[in-house]
Structures are given as C-alpha cells and as structure tokens.
Scaffold this active site. Structure first.
Site, PDB file in Angstrom:
ATOM      1  N   ASP A   1       0.874  -1.168   0.000  1.00 48.41           N
ATOM      2  CA  ASP A   1       0.000   0.000   0.000  1.00 48.41           C
ATOM      3  C   ASP A   1       0.915   1.223   0.000  1.00 48.41           C
ATOM      4  O   ASP A   1       2.079   1.151   0.416  1.00 48.41           O
ATOM      5  CB  ASP A   1      -0.941   0.013   1.205  1.00 48.41           C
ATOM      6  CG  ASP A   1      -2.109   0.986   0.975  1.00 48.41           C
ATOM      7  OD1 ASP A   1      -2.051   1.784   0.016  1.00 48.41           O
ATOM      8  OD2 ASP A   1      -3.078   0.949   1.762  1.00 48.41           O
TER       9      ASP A   1
HETATM   10  C1  BGC Z   1      -4.952   3.469   0.253  1.00 45.15           C
HETATM   11  C2  BGC Z   1      -5.100   2.479  -0.875  1.00 45.15           C
HETATM   12  C3  BGC Z   1      -4.916   3.170  -2.200  1.00 45.15           C
HETATM   13  C4  BGC Z   1      -3.570   3.871  -2.204  1.00 45.15           C
HETATM   14  C5  BGC Z   1      -3.266   4.582  -3.511  1.00 45.15           C
HETATM   15  C6  BGC Z   1      -3.700   4.321   0.140  1.00 45.15           C
HETATM   16  O1  BGC Z   1      -3.754   5.374   1.037  1.00 45.15           O
HETATM   17  O2  BGC Z   1      -4.948   2.792   1.493  1.00 45.15           O
HETATM   18  O3  BGC Z   1      -6.355   1.859  -0.812  1.00 45.15           O
HETATM   19  O4  BGC Z   1      -5.045   2.268  -3.260  1.00 45.15           O
HETATM   20  O5  BGC Z   1      -3.548   4.831  -1.164  1.00 45.15           O
HETATM   21  O6  BGC Z   1      -4.027   5.718  -3.667  1.00 45.15           O
END
Ligand code: BGC
Length: 704
Positions: free
Chosen positions: A210
């Site tokens: 993530d």
């Molecule tokens: C989130 C993810 C997301 C990623 C990219 C993170 O803060 O937890 O779900 O895909 O950002 O935007």
C-alpha cells in the site's frame, strides 16, 4: 506520473529495453484520475458506481461483475493498466471508516463479490488489485496498528475472503495492507505472502505495497512484495545495500523483476493499445442506474407505504435529500460531472414536491454550502463530517407540509473516509436534530393519516431501533453511485422493487457490537499533518508506544464477527444479516439435498406470491450439531439471487457446496478439519428466518 494525471501510481519505464510503464489508478467506486488537465478543455470524467457494500447487498455476482466491467472499460480507455480495487477487508466493526469500500462482515460473501468484481475488471483487458491484504479493519493509526488475531480467526474470517478471491479470479495484483499482523508488518510477512498466498492458494500475480506502507524495503522484498509504491530513492538505496551486504539474496530481487516484467507484458500500454480517452460514460451511467436498486435494502414497509405513485405530492425533508452522498474518500473519489440529488430524481420522475418546503431547503442548503466552503477547502482531503446541519426550525414547517402533501420522505445521510473511523455519537447514532425531525414529521403526517418514509443514504449501519416505530417505511440506499437521485426515485415509485439484503448486521445499539475494543470515540488522528497519536519517529529510531486499541488491537471476539456473534449469543438485532424486503412476497419449498462429487447439491423452489415483480435471495447456512470446538450456530455457505419473477412464477434455485466448506481451522494441527457428525443445512431469505432444514451426516474426518 504525467501519463495519466491524477492516478495513484506509475512504474518506471526503461525505454532502452522497451519496458513500458504500468499505470495504476484507484477504485473501487470510480476510476480515480484528474478531471481537468493543464492546457486541455476536455473533462476526464469517470462513472461513479455503487459502493461495495451496496454491491454485496445485491447478493448478485452478475451485477458486481458488470460493475467491474464498467470500471475495467474506463481504465482501459483512459490508458490505465491496473485498477486498485476491490477492497476486500472484513467489516469487523460497523465504525471502520472504510467499510463502504468493503463488501461484508461475512468472508464468503466478501470473497465471492470480490472475485466477481476482479473477473469483471479483467474481462476488459486490464488488471485488478484486491486490497488490503490483510486484517486492515481499523483506520485509526492505520499505518502502524498491530492486529493481534488468532490463527483460527485469520483463516476462517480475515484470510478466507482473500482465499476465495484468489482461487476464483486469480487477480493480476494484490495490495498488502498498512497494518501489522501479530507483530509483523503485513508487507514484511513472508509466511503470509509466500507460504499462504502463493504456495497454499496458488497466487501467480504481483504483490504491491500500500502507498507508503511498511518500514523496511529490503524486508518487504524478502517477504514477497514485488513492487513498492509510490517508491522512494531511499528505498532503492536500502535494497541495493541489502543485496550488496548479502542481507537480501539477489535471487529475491530477481523474483520481483520477473514478476514485474510479467505484469508489464500483460499491460495495455506494453501491448500498444490505442486508448480513446472516451469511455462509454452514457451507457455505463445507464447500467449503473439499473444496478443500484439491486442493492437497496427495504427494511420496513408497513401497509405498503412504498411504492407511492407520482400523483402523490411529496414533502421532502432532510438536508441529505439535497446533498446525496454518492461515494467518498481519497481512494474512491472521482468527479463524474454531476450529482443527481433526490429532489431532482423525484422531479425527473414526474413527482411534484411541496414547494414551500422545497424552497426553504434550497435556501438553507445555499447558506450551509457558503458556511462550509472554507472548511471544505481547508480540509481537501477529508470532509466527510462537514455536512450541512438540519433545519433548526423544522417544527415550523411540518404541520403545513403535512396539510399540503400526501406523503413525507426524510433522507438521512452518513459518510466516512479513509484515515478516519466513525464515532458512535456523531455517526452511528442519529443526532438530536435528526431525531427531532423524524418525531415532528411523524406526528404531523400520522395525525392526518399520511405516511412517512425514511431513505438512509449511509456508508454503514446506523442506529434505527429508537426511531423506527415512528415511520412507515425505511429504505437503505447506501452510497449508491452517480445516478443516486434517479435510482432512489425508481425504487420509491416502484419502477423497480428494491431487492437487496443486508451484507452486514444492523445492531440494536452500538453496545451490542462484539468488537467493543474498537477505538470508537478516539481523538482524531490527523493524516494530513502526519501526526500520529502514539508512535513518534525520532530520526531513524522509531519510538514505540503500546497504547491498547491504537498501537495494537486484540481481536478478542475472535471468529465471532457480526452475525456469527449475534446468532450464537442470541443477541437481538435491529435487522439481521441477510435481511431485506421487496414489494412482493415469496414462498420457499421443496428443499432437496443430493450428494455429489465432494459435496452437496442443495436446491429449493421459490415462488412469487405477491403482486409486484421482484427478485429474491436464497441463503444457505450450516450448523454443526455437536461441534468439538466452539463454533457459531450458523455460517453462510452459499447464496443465489433469483431472476425477476412474475406473478405466480416459481423457480428452482440450486446451490452447490463442498464438504470442505464445513471445515473449521484447527490451530493445533495447523490444518483445516472436517469433524464427523451431524450438520444441519438451512435455507431461508435471511440469517434469522431459516424455514427449510436438511440434516446431513459426515462419516469421514478430513484434515487438510
Ligand atoms: C490506500 C489504498 C490506495 C492507495 C493509492 C492508500 O492510502 O490505502 O487503498 O489504493 O492509497 O491511492
């Protein structure tokens, strides 16, 4: 980053070797990209599809597949290779701020829905990325919280959803989560990423972190993460040093390179696909509108208050009607160009609204928007709690509106967001202004023999028990997507019957929720400032704190999540898991259970007895009679939605289960176990009403 402005991430191209970059954009409620581009007048809109909770509430895999196709097509036509969705995590607690990006409190339903969405997205030639693997169930201190959970609960609840996803859809990518699991960061856990995900489940795709998650890039690579996002030079340096010092084997890095290249060659950019930048937004909008009522859940409908006719004059109450929430949060937000509010939706359908009241609300909303604008600007990232307040002088309007109108429709809205969990008082419970509005409307309409309908435009369960007796009908529309006003009007007017069933229980009160140690009224943690409640980084040395439920959370309820707890402890709920009415009635009969290869074919006949064309959901649960370990009294094993049934029409529904589906996870043996003995297979239209039963006997133990 400039290839498709506004997306979450892009890998580095290596032009010298002909290696194309891969572009990844968020979902799940829309493809997230910038609507505007510099020096370009064109608007890059995307369809806002229903939130995942609504999709799971449809219990219709085909509908979710179609939504996946919409997202996939829009990705492809905007030159995006991978959609960062679906969110698959379990709804451990109704207050988790991201629950609406997730499907259900039940791992089977979540897993099946997730697989359907992945298959839909990938049928369009782009990749999907189920997230966040795993146990990402609270937003407070989301980057560091340690979820302490038993092996059994992991296997039966928190990994089961991902296991089904992998086995039934083999996604291109999986995203690890921000949290720790039993003391190890999810992205640094080789047992999870290599042993379980790849060796046991057969995952063949690529694992991505993530964004900004994890502590040590070299460890992440060693553990089985193939791609670190968004990627910083410090991480590259750390990996290079680790390889040089022998801490990280070069073969581990080679493995990542190989998997990333495998992704690259699958991607549309590598294949030279000429994307149009013109997805079929109109068709996609139409399909979204058709699908939305599939997941609307009708909780109450006394004396057929719904549907009403367009000749009935409607008094529209609640700021929520003028400010419908389609979806929100950083990873799901996208502008699709317009919001169809409920006033507009009802007008589009030919309904006339009480004018004086409508004017009062329009003026109030203008004032509220002016008042809130500076705050919205200031808190670009998360404004979910900055919502217009209800009219304080509501009592001055209800009597006149009741005199002049035929029916009242009250809309209550609730939103939430990534990085923040919801609160009991301000989010789960209705506030005093909302309660006062319901009471006043109810008093004045009922005293004149007129009905009151409540529309819940909500991101997750709210408290209903204290006010439900004051109203005649309750429709849960969740966060429905861009056609919200139109599709809610379709359902209220009976253009189509709502046919959703709850994918998560609605408890009587928050105190009944099993995971009471969820941080439900904590001081806000501010994502924007990066300030963390409990962990401070002092240069390179993190200082660790041990604040319960913030730094670590013991999953004390273990496998007893949602209905598994309520049903076993016999706790009364406002509306049980799987519950939902339609404008029709149905009968269920002729249960038959036949042994087939490795399992059972369970079938029954469903007959439509009521006047209205509608669909019904058949749910199959199992219950072990004398389990050798503690076990929930019921567990969902399968489900099927019927086609639209006409008057008197019946259909035979068949659900196939495997014997293995009845197993529990045995911690001592580190294996799944099917115990000998008797099991009831139960069929019904919700988890509490299971009228058909068939007893089976397992004669041979299985350990797997
Ligand atoms: C989130 C993810 C997301 C990623 C990219 C993170 O803060 O937890 O779900 O895909 O950002 O935007």
């Amino acid at each position: 980053k400039k290839l498709v402005p506004g997306v979450a991430g892009t890998t580095y191209p290596i032009e010298r070797l002909g290696i194309a970059p891969v572009v990844m954009a968020d979902g799940p409620s829309a493809v997230r990209l910038s609507v505007k581009r510099e020096g370009d007048d064109k608007k890059y809109f995307a369809t806002n599809v229903p939130c995942e909770t609504l999709l799971a509430s449809s219990w219709n895999n085909e509908a979710t597949y179609k939504i996946g196709k919409i997202l996939g097509e829009e990705c492809r036509e905007y030159g995006i290779d991978v959609l960062l969705a679906p969110g698959v995590n379990m709804m451990r607690n109704p207050l988790c701020g991201r629950n609406y990006e997730y499907f259900s409190e039940d791992p089977l339903l979540a897993g099946k829905m997730s697989a359907a969405m992945v298959n839909g997205v990938e049928s369009e030639g782009v990749g999907a990325c189920p997230k966040h693997f795993a146990v990402n169930n609270q937003e407070l201190n989301r980057l560091h919280n340690d979820a302490r959970v038993s092996q059994r609960a992991l296997r039966e609840i928190y990994l089961k959803n991902f296991e089904i996803t992998v086995k039934e859809s083999q996604p291109w990518m999986i995203m690890t989560s921000y949290n720790n699991i039993n003391g190890r960061h999810a992205s640094e856990d080789r047992g999870l990423l290599e042993t379980i995900l790849r060796d046991e489940w057969g995952f063949e795709g690529i694992v991505v972190t993530d964004w900004g998650g994890g502590y040590d890039a070299a460890k992440q690579i060693w553990a089985g993460n193939d791609l670190i996002e968004p990627g910083r030079y410090a991480e590259v340096k750390r990996i290079m040093e680790a390889v040089k010092s022998g801490e990280l084997a070069e073969s581990d890095l080679d493995r990542c390179v190989k998997r990333v290249l495998e992704l690259v060659v699958k991607s549309i950019r590598h294949k030279g696909y000429k994307f149009s930048n013109n997805p079929n937004l109109e068709e996609n909008g139409k399909l979204t509108r058709e699908i939305e009522p599939e997941g609307f859940v009708l909780l109450k409908n006394e004396q057929n208050a719904l549907p009403f006719t367009k000749e009935q004059k409607v008094a529209l109450f609640g700021t929520g009607a003028y400010n419908l929430i389609l979806s929100n949060s950083v990873s799901v937000r996208s502008l699709h160009g317009r919001t169809v509010n409920l006033d507009e939706g009802l007008r589009n359908a030919g309904v006339s609204l009480n004018e004086a009241l409508d004017k009062r609300y329009i003026k109030h909303m203008q004032n509220e928007k002016k008042r809130l604008a500076p705050f919205w600007k200031l808190r670009r990232w998360c404004t979910y709690d900055l919502r217009p307040v209800e009219l304080r002088d509501i009592r001055n309007h209800t009597a006149r509106a009741a005199e002049e109108s035929d029916i009242a429709v009250i809309t209550i809205g609730r939103n939430s967001s990534e990085s923040f969990d919801r609160h009991v008082e301000r989010d789960f419970n209705l506030n005093m202004h909302e309660q006062a509005m319901i009471s006043a409307v109810s008093r004045d309409f009922h005293s004149r023999g007129k009905k009151v309908v409540v529309v819940l435009n909500i991101c997750g369960p709210v408290e209903i028990a204290s006010w439900r007796d004051k109203v005649d009908a309750i429709l849960v529309a969740w966060l429905p997507g861009q056609e919200a006003g139109n599709s809610i009007a379709d359902a209220l007017l009976g253009k189509v019957s709502p046919s959703g069933h709850l994918s998560t229980s609605f408890p009587m009160k928050y105190a009944d929720v099993p995971s009471q140690n969820f941080p439900h009224n904590e001081v806000e943690w501010c994502a924007e400032s990066g300030k963390n409640l409990s962990r401070v980084f002092d240069q390179k040395q993190p200082i660790y704190y041990d604040v319960p439920n913030i730094d670590y959370t013991n999953y004390e309820e273990d496998i007893y999540v949602g209905y598994r707890d309520y049903a076993t402890r016999k706790v009364e709920v406002a509306y049980p898991f799987g519950y939902g009415l339609t404008y029709s009635q149905f009968e269920m009969s002729d249960m038959s259970v036949k042994e087939c290869k490795d399992g059972y074919k369970v079938s029954c006949t469903v007959k439509r007895a009521g006047n209205f064309p509608a669909k019904q959901v058949v749910q199959l649960y199992s219950s072990e009679l004398a389990p050798e370990v503690d076990r929930p009294t019921i567990e969902l094993r399968g489900y099927k939605k019927t086609p639209l049934l006409q008057a008197g029409e019946s259909t035979v529904v068949e659900i196939v289960i495997k014997k293995e589906d009845l197993m529990t996870y045995n911690e001592k043996a580190s294996a799944w176990k099917l115990t000998k003995g008797e099991y009831d297979l139960l069929l019904g239209f919700d988890s509490q009403t299971l009228p058909l039963k068939h007893r089976i006997t397992i004669t041979k133990e299985i350990l797997k």
